[in-house]
Structure formats: C-alpha cells, structure tokens
Enzyme design. Structure first.
Site, mmCIF file in Angstrom:
data_model
loop_
_atom_site.group_PDB
_atom_site.id
_atom_site.type_symbol
_atom_site.label_atom_id
_atom_site.label_comp_id
_atom_site.label_asym_id
_atom_site.label_seq_id
_atom_site.Cartn_x
_atom_site.Cartn_y
_atom_site.Cartn_z
ATOM 1 N N ASP A 1 0.858 -1.271 -0.039
ATOM 2 C CA ASP A 1 0.054 -0.069 0.136
ATOM 3 C C ASP A 1 0.917 1.386 -0.001
ATOM 4 O O ASP A 1 0.507 2.005 -0.842
ATOM 5 C CB ASP A 1 -0.984 -0.002 1.280
ATOM 6 C CG ASP A 1 -1.892 1.103 1.094
ATOM 7 O OD1 ASP A 1 -2.652 1.390 0.127
ATOM 8 O OD2 ASP A 1 -1.875 1.898 1.985
ATOM 9 N N CYS B 1 -21.260 -1.566 -10.051
ATOM 10 C CA CYS B 1 -20.378 -0.491 -8.932
ATOM 11 C C CYS B 1 -20.404 0.791 -9.441
ATOM 12 O O CYS B 1 -20.643 1.710 -8.714
ATOM 13 C CB CYS B 1 -18.967 -1.231 -9.051
ATOM 14 S SG CYS B 1 -18.254 -1.274 -10.633
ATOM 15 N N CYS C 1 -14.874 10.616 -3.579
ATOM 16 C CA CYS C 1 -14.885 9.209 -3.015
ATOM 17 C C CYS C 1 -14.997 9.322 -1.505
ATOM 18 O O CYS C 1 -14.260 9.940 -1.028
ATOM 19 C CB CYS C 1 -13.834 8.320 -3.413
ATOM 20 S SG CYS C 1 -13.754 6.792 -2.645
HETATM 21 C C1 B12 Z 1 -4.434 6.139 -3.511
HETATM 22 C C2 B12 Z 1 -5.193 4.802 -3.176
HETATM 23 C C3 B12 Z 1 -6.473 5.094 -2.818
HETATM 24 C C4 B12 Z 1 -7.245 6.488 -3.287
HETATM 25 C C5 B12 Z 1 -7.508 6.657 -4.677
HETATM 26 C C6 B12 Z 1 -7.965 5.247 -5.463
HETATM 27 C C7 B12 Z 1 -7.974 4.793 -6.897
HETATM 28 N N1 B12 Z 1 -8.861 4.120 -7.254
HETATM 29 O O1 B12 Z 1 -6.879 5.233 -7.196
HETATM 30 C C8 B12 Z 1 -8.610 6.298 -2.188
HETATM 31 C C9 B12 Z 1 -8.247 6.944 -0.923
HETATM 32 C C10 B12 Z 1 -9.952 6.957 -2.778
HETATM 33 C C11 B12 Z 1 -8.695 4.772 -2.003
HETATM 34 C C12 B12 Z 1 -9.614 4.071 -1.723
HETATM 35 C C13 B12 Z 1 -9.732 2.804 -1.466
HETATM 36 N N2 B12 Z 1 -8.771 1.793 -1.632
HETATM 37 CO CO1 B12 Z 1 -6.758 2.520 -2.066
HETATM 38 N N3 B12 Z 1 -5.134 2.820 -2.860
HETATM 39 C C14 B12 Z 1 -4.620 3.624 -3.169
HETATM 40 C C15 B12 Z 1 -3.216 3.242 -3.505
HETATM 41 C C16 B12 Z 1 -2.116 3.700 -2.455
HETATM 42 C C17 B12 Z 1 -2.785 3.625 -4.908
HETATM 43 C C18 B12 Z 1 -3.768 3.418 -6.107
HETATM 44 C C19 B12 Z 1 -3.326 4.256 -7.262
HETATM 45 O O2 B12 Z 1 -2.190 4.213 -7.770
HETATM 46 N N4 B12 Z 1 -4.125 5.086 -7.894
HETATM 47 C C20 B12 Z 1 -3.947 5.873 -9.059
HETATM 48 C C21 B12 Z 1 -4.537 5.249 -10.294
HETATM 49 C C22 B12 Z 1 -4.223 5.851 -11.653
HETATM 50 O O3 B12 Z 1 -3.942 3.964 -10.414
HETATM 51 P P1 B12 Z 1 -4.613 2.482 -10.792
HETATM 52 O O4 B12 Z 1 -6.094 2.516 -10.527
HETATM 53 O O5 B12 Z 1 -3.916 1.469 -10.018
HETATM 54 O O6 B12 Z 1 -4.433 2.740 -12.528
HETATM 55 C C23 B12 Z 1 -4.046 1.727 -13.262
HETATM 56 C C24 B12 Z 1 -5.196 0.815 -13.564
HETATM 57 O O7 B12 Z 1 -6.486 1.332 -12.664
HETATM 58 C C25 B12 Z 1 -5.362 0.933 -14.905
HETATM 59 N N5 B12 Z 1 -6.691 1.562 -15.477
HETATM 60 C C26 B12 Z 1 -6.828 2.909 -15.368
HETATM 61 N N6 B12 Z 1 -7.978 3.201 -15.848
HETATM 62 C C27 B12 Z 1 -8.485 1.997 -16.324
HETATM 63 C C28 B12 Z 1 -9.804 1.620 -16.788
HETATM 64 C C29 B12 Z 1 -10.206 0.539 -17.048
HETATM 65 C C30 B12 Z 1 -11.542 0.107 -17.593
HETATM 66 C C31 B12 Z 1 -9.108 -0.492 -16.587
HETATM 67 C C32 B12 Z 1 -9.510 -2.049 -16.910
HETATM 68 C C33 B12 Z 1 -8.008 -0.201 -16.034
HETATM 69 C C34 B12 Z 1 -7.524 1.119 -15.849
HETATM 70 O O8 B12 Z 1 -4.333 1.699 -15.535
HETATM 71 C C35 B12 Z 1 -3.675 2.406 -14.478
HETATM 72 C C36 B12 Z 1 -2.505 2.660 -14.787
HETATM 73 O O9 B12 Z 1 -1.594 1.316 -14.965
HETATM 74 C C37 B12 Z 1 -3.036 1.731 -3.665
HETATM 75 C C38 B12 Z 1 -1.837 0.808 -3.138
HETATM 76 C C39 B12 Z 1 -0.801 1.040 -4.350
HETATM 77 N N7 B12 Z 1 0.307 1.360 -3.650
HETATM 78 O O10 B12 Z 1 -1.098 0.701 -5.292
HETATM 79 C C40 B12 Z 1 -4.099 1.291 -2.592
HETATM 80 C C41 B12 Z 1 -5.360 0.026 -2.819
HETATM 81 C C42 B12 Z 1 -5.791 0.390 -4.329
HETATM 82 N N8 B12 Z 1 -6.494 0.405 -2.066
HETATM 83 C C43 B12 Z 1 -7.185 -0.590 -1.621
HETATM 84 C C44 B12 Z 1 -8.310 -0.427 -1.122
HETATM 85 C C45 B12 Z 1 -8.821 -1.929 -0.223
HETATM 86 C C46 B12 Z 1 -9.077 0.565 -1.102
HETATM 87 C C47 B12 Z 1 -10.530 0.637 -0.532
HETATM 88 C C48 B12 Z 1 -11.476 -0.660 -0.904
HETATM 89 C C49 B12 Z 1 -10.647 1.033 0.825
HETATM 90 C C50 B12 Z 1 -11.998 1.136 1.509
HETATM 91 N N9 B12 Z 1 -12.799 0.025 1.746
HETATM 92 O O11 B12 Z 1 -12.423 2.317 1.696
HETATM 93 C C51 B12 Z 1 -10.941 1.947 -1.300
HETATM 94 C C52 B12 Z 1 -11.662 1.438 -2.733
HETATM 95 C C53 B12 Z 1 -11.943 2.590 -3.622
HETATM 96 C C54 B12 Z 1 -11.899 2.468 -5.313
HETATM 97 N N10 B12 Z 1 -13.040 2.027 -5.741
HETATM 98 O O12 B12 Z 1 -10.771 2.116 -5.711
HETATM 99 C C55 B12 Z 1 -6.401 -1.937 -2.079
HETATM 100 C C56 B12 Z 1 -7.144 -2.598 -3.240
HETATM 101 C C57 B12 Z 1 -6.873 -4.145 -3.102
HETATM 102 C C58 B12 Z 1 -7.617 -4.702 -4.704
HETATM 103 N N11 B12 Z 1 -8.138 -5.787 -4.578
HETATM 104 O O13 B12 Z 1 -7.866 -4.051 -5.582
HETATM 105 C C59 B12 Z 1 -4.710 -1.383 -2.500
HETATM 106 C C60 B12 Z 1 -4.208 -1.928 -3.595
HETATM 107 C C61 B12 Z 1 -4.066 -1.419 -1.158
HETATM 108 C C62 B12 Z 1 -3.521 -2.717 -0.938
HETATM 109 N N12 B12 Z 1 -2.364 -2.804 -0.737
HETATM 110 O O14 B12 Z 1 -4.304 -3.687 -0.812
HETATM 111 N N13 B12 Z 1 -7.330 4.014 -2.437
HETATM 112 S S1 SF4 Z 2 -17.663 6.387 -2.701
HETATM 113 FE FE1 SF4 Z 2 -15.799 5.543 -3.318
HETATM 114 S S2 SF4 Z 2 -15.519 3.754 -2.532
HETATM 115 FE FE2 SF4 Z 2 -17.745 4.394 -2.104
HETATM 116 S S3 SF4 Z 2 -18.848 3.491 -3.737
HETATM 117 FE FE3 SF4 Z 2 -17.978 5.229 -4.451
HETATM 118 S S4 SF4 Z 2 -16.030 4.951 -5.322
HETATM 119 FE FE4 SF4 Z 2 -16.739 3.078 -4.318
HETATM 120 S S1 SF4 Z 3 -16.184 -4.682 -10.717
HETATM 121 FE FE1 SF4 Z 3 -18.122 -3.591 -11.177
HETATM 122 S S2 SF4 Z 3 -18.499 -4.037 -13.330
HETATM 123 FE FE2 SF4 Z 3 -16.876 -5.310 -12.674
HETATM 124 S S3 SF4 Z 3 -18.223 -7.112 -12.025
HETATM 125 FE FE3 SF4 Z 3 -18.041 -5.915 -10.220
HETATM 126 S S4 SF4 Z 3 -19.661 -4.764 -9.873
HETATM 127 FE FE4 SF4 Z 3 -19.591 -5.548 -12.111
#
Ligand code: B12
Ligand code: SF4
Ligand code: SF4
Length: 310
Positions: A129, A189, A209
């Site tokens: 993380d 979602c 979020c």
């Molecule tokens: C910053 C961060 C957050 C931020 C921003 C979240 C976000 N979506 O980016 C906040 C605080 C909101 C957050 C919330 C949560 N987080 Co968080 N977070 C992180 C962190 C530290 C970095 C994520 C990151 O780099 N974001 C920036 C974006 C650009 O990165 P990315 O989504 O990874 O991007 C790649 C892909 O998504 C892809 N991509 C981009 N667009 C698209 C579109 C499509 C269609 C597809 C297929 C791919 C794709 O390309 C990108 C580049 O390769 C990671 C840990 C880590 N070091 O990676 C944990 C991490 C992602 N979090 C985690 C968790 C558990 C959560 C929460 C569930 C906690 C909670 N219950 O409240 C929520 C979920 C919210 C959500 N739906 O994402 C876990 C996820 C585990 C998993 N099974 O995926 C992680 C991996 C931590 C861990 N070590 O377990 N988080």
């Molecule tokens: S507020 Fe963030 S964690 Fe909650 S449903 Fe929306 S994207 Fe997911």
């Molecule tokens: S991640 Fe979202 S779109 Fe994908 S199966 Fe789960 S609820 Fe459906």
C-alpha cells in the site's frame, strides 16, 4: 530464469497464508501514462505523495536498480458482518481488524529473506500500500486478477476482498500471463456509487470518493459528498458490496484481520463523546487510527446528520 524458484516462492507464500502469488517481469508499468493523466486531472485530490513518487511508481528499477521480477501476492480479508446495532455507523471491512500494513509487511519480509538466500547477491524490496508501487497494475500484469470497473483487482475465486502486497526482486523468475476481464456488461459498481465518483470505467476521482474523504482528507468534507455519505465513518465498501463476484466470498483464515469486537459498527453519538485518548485506545493497531480523532469526530457528525434526515 529458474522455474524452481517460482515453485519455492509460491510455497513460501502459501505457508504465510497468502491466497495467490503471481509473477511479472520488472519492466516499466503504465506505458500509456494513465497515472500521469489521473494526476493531471487532479483525481488524487491532496494526496501529493502520489505525485512526488510518480516516476518510481511507474518504473520499479528506480526503486531497485537491478530488479528483474515482481512477485504479487493477495491476502483475503473478508469476514461476515457482526450484528448491526440500530443507528450505528459503518467502518469499511478492511479496517475492522489489525492494521494490514503491519500484518502483511512481516509476511513479505520473511518471504523476501528466503528469496535473497536463493542466489548470491539477490536483493529485494517489499511494499504494501504505502510503498511507491502501482500494485493493481502489477496484479493485472502478473495475471493475479483483472482490474474491474470499480478500479479494484478481482479474482474469480476471491472477488475483490483482498489486499495486495508486492516484492521487487533481482531474481529472474518465470512470468505469468494476464487473465481475461470478467466484468462483462455489468456496471453495478458504477451505478451504486452514491457520490458518482467514477468518471469513466475503472477511473476514480478521489475528491468525490467517500473513502478518500473519510480517511485521507484532513479538512472539511464538501457538501456534495457529505450529503450522500450515509453512515460511513471510515472508508466505503459500496462498490464492492454490489459486485456479483463478491457473492461467494469466504471468511479469511488470517486471524489478525478478523473484526475486533465493537469495531465494525460504532454509534456516531458515542463517537462524538469520545476524547482523543479514548479514540486512540479503541482503534489502537487498526487502520482507523489514520483518520485521527479529529477525522472521526468530523465523520461522526456527518453520519449523525444523515441519520437525522432519514
Ligand atoms: C491512492 C489509493 C486510494 C485512493 C484512490 C483510489 C484509486 N482508485 O486510485 C482512495 C483513498 C480513494 C482509495 C480507496 C480505496 N482503496 Co486504495 N489505494 C490507493 C493506492 C495507495 C494507490 C492507487 C493508485 O495508484 N491510484 C492511481 C490510479 C491511476 O492507479 P490505478 O487505478 O492502479 O491505475 C491503473 C489501472 O487502474 C489501470 N486503469 C486505469 N483506468 C482504467 C480503466 C479500465 C477500464 C481498466 C480495466 C484499467 C484502468 O491503469 C492504471 C495504470 O496502469 C493503492 C496501493 C498502491 N500502492 O497501489 C491502494 C489500494 C488500491 N487500495 C485498496 C483498497 C482496499 C481501497 C478501498 C477498498 C478501501 C475502502 N474500503 O475504503 C477503497 C476503494 C475505492 C476504489 N473503488 O478504488 C487496495 C485494493 C485491493 C484490490 N483488491 O484491488 C490497494 C491495492 C491497497 C492494498 N495494498 O491492498 N485508495
Ligand atoms: S464512494 Fe468511493 S468507495 Fe464508495 S462506492 Fe463510490 S467509489 Fe466506491
Ligand atoms: S467490478 Fe463492477 S462492473 Fe465489474 S463485475 Fe464487479 S460490480 Fe460489475
């Protein structure tokens, strides 16, 4: 390349209780600069640490210059809800037990030590993380799972209720292939998010979020989010609760991650009466400490206001 090392590492991971262990080549990740686009759009809100570590996140060799491979691990944290008292708030599932950073880091360090002993001068770097590693992208590249429309990594056997951990290593390991995306036409979602935080499939604006607002934001929560935040006191699970792949989730075997009594559903009224020492004591050693006493007070005030509207 030594496939025997892969087998040994898989075994070490299983011994530590990890539910999955996959491998990737330590090339640059994110060739289309999706992270750059995300930062440029301001979707990281005030998480400036995402910006300052951008290059390292995209290139593992900037962290470990001789890195050859990336080991990606998953640990299930799901547990059934305890009974929910009336007028309670909700703590996200991932934060109801011992802090996963500590639990997982210890496991990763033990595995990395064994890996370093597999070859002269082998080196490694472990991250969970908080390290500058794009964990989800590595999970996707290594075939550990696919990135869903909720931007989380999913697997057919675990859904999305798991943490990721990563080990960068100088060992040359056999890479695994990515798996197919099984979201299909589902959009549950995206449709369920009460604050419309997804700007596109898989792309989240942290400003909107609930998870960001209740955990990371140190200032006041904008009304647009606060009014739609419901009972969430710390984090948010809505975009996972609705996911069909999470229907078959099984309780974690990692005891440290199981919910502590009284931690899943605190009562906002009671939280508001809590002084800092009581807050620190109730949430000692859990991820909830991250929001601090002031953050919990703010979140409890919002949850209470939302309950009074209902
Ligand atoms: C910053 C961060 C957050 C931020 C921003 C979240 C976000 N979506 O980016 C906040 C605080 C909101 C957050 C919330 C949560 N987080 Co968080 N977070 C992180 C962190 C530290 C970095 C994520 C990151 O780099 N974001 C920036 C974006 C650009 O990165 P990315 O989504 O990874 O991007 C790649 C892909 O998504 C892809 N991509 C981009 N667009 C698209 C579109 C499509 C269609 C597809 C297929 C791919 C794709 O390309 C990108 C580049 O390769 C990671 C840990 C880590 N070091 O990676 C944990 C991490 C992602 N979090 C985690 C968790 C558990 C959560 C929460 C569930 C906690 C909670 N219950 O409240 C929520 C979920 C919210 C959500 N739906 O994402 C876990 C996820 C585990 C998993 N099974 O995926 C992680 C991996 C931590 C861990 N070590 O377990 N988080
Ligand atoms: S507020 Fe963030 S964690 Fe909650 S449903 Fe929306 S994207 Fe997911
Ligand atoms: S991640 Fe979202 S779109 Fe994908 S199966 Fe789960 S609820 Fe459906």
């Amino acid at each position: 390349m030594n496939p025997i090392w892969n087998d040994k590492i898989r075994q070490l991971a299983a011994n530590e209780g990890f539910n999955a262990c996959h491998f990737a080549i330590a090339d640059t990740i994110d060739p289309d600069d999706k992270l750059g686009q995300w930062l440029h759009a301001g979707y990281h809100a005030d998480m400036d640490w995402m910006e300052t570590t951008k290059s390292i996140r995209q290139d593992p060799k900037l962290k470990l210059p001789e890195a050859q491979s990336v080991v990606v691990l998953a640990l299930n944290y799901y547990a059934e809800d305890p009974e929910r008292p009336q007028k309670s708030g909700i703590i996200a599932r991932y934060a109801r037990g011992k802090d996963y950073h500590k639990v997982i880091k210890k496991k990763l360090i033990r595995i990395a030590r064994e890996m370093d002993a597999m070859h002269d001068q082998a080196k490694s770097y472990v991250a969970v993380d908080s390290g500058p590693v794009m964990e989800r992208s590595w999970a996707e590249r290594s075939g550990l799972g696919w990135i869903g429309k909720n931007s989380l990594v999913l697997r057919q056997d675990l859904g999305s209720w798991f943490f990721l951990g990563v080990i960068l290593t100088t060992l040359k390991l056999q890479p695994d292939s990515p798996v197919a995306n099984h979201c299909g036409t589902c959009r549950a979602c995206i449709e369920a998010c009460p604050t419309d935080a997804f700007v596109a499939d898989g792309v989240l604006d942290a400003n909107k979020c609930i998870s960001y607002q209740t955990i990371e934001n140190r200032n006041s929560v904008p009304d647009t989010v606060a009014n739609n935040m419901g009972d969430w006191l710390f984090g948010c699970d809505i975009c996972q609760e609705v996911c069909p792949w999470n229907r078959f989730a099984k309780t974690t075997e990692e005891k440290a991650l199981l919910p502590r009594p009284g931690l899943a559903f605190p009562i906002p009224d009671e939280m508001l009466e809590q002084d800092e020492a009581a807050f620190n004591q109730q949430f000692a050693g859990t991820p909830v400490r991250r929001t601090r006493h002031a953050g919990m007070q703010r979140n409890a005030r919002i949850a209470l206001k939302n309950q009074q509207k209902d």
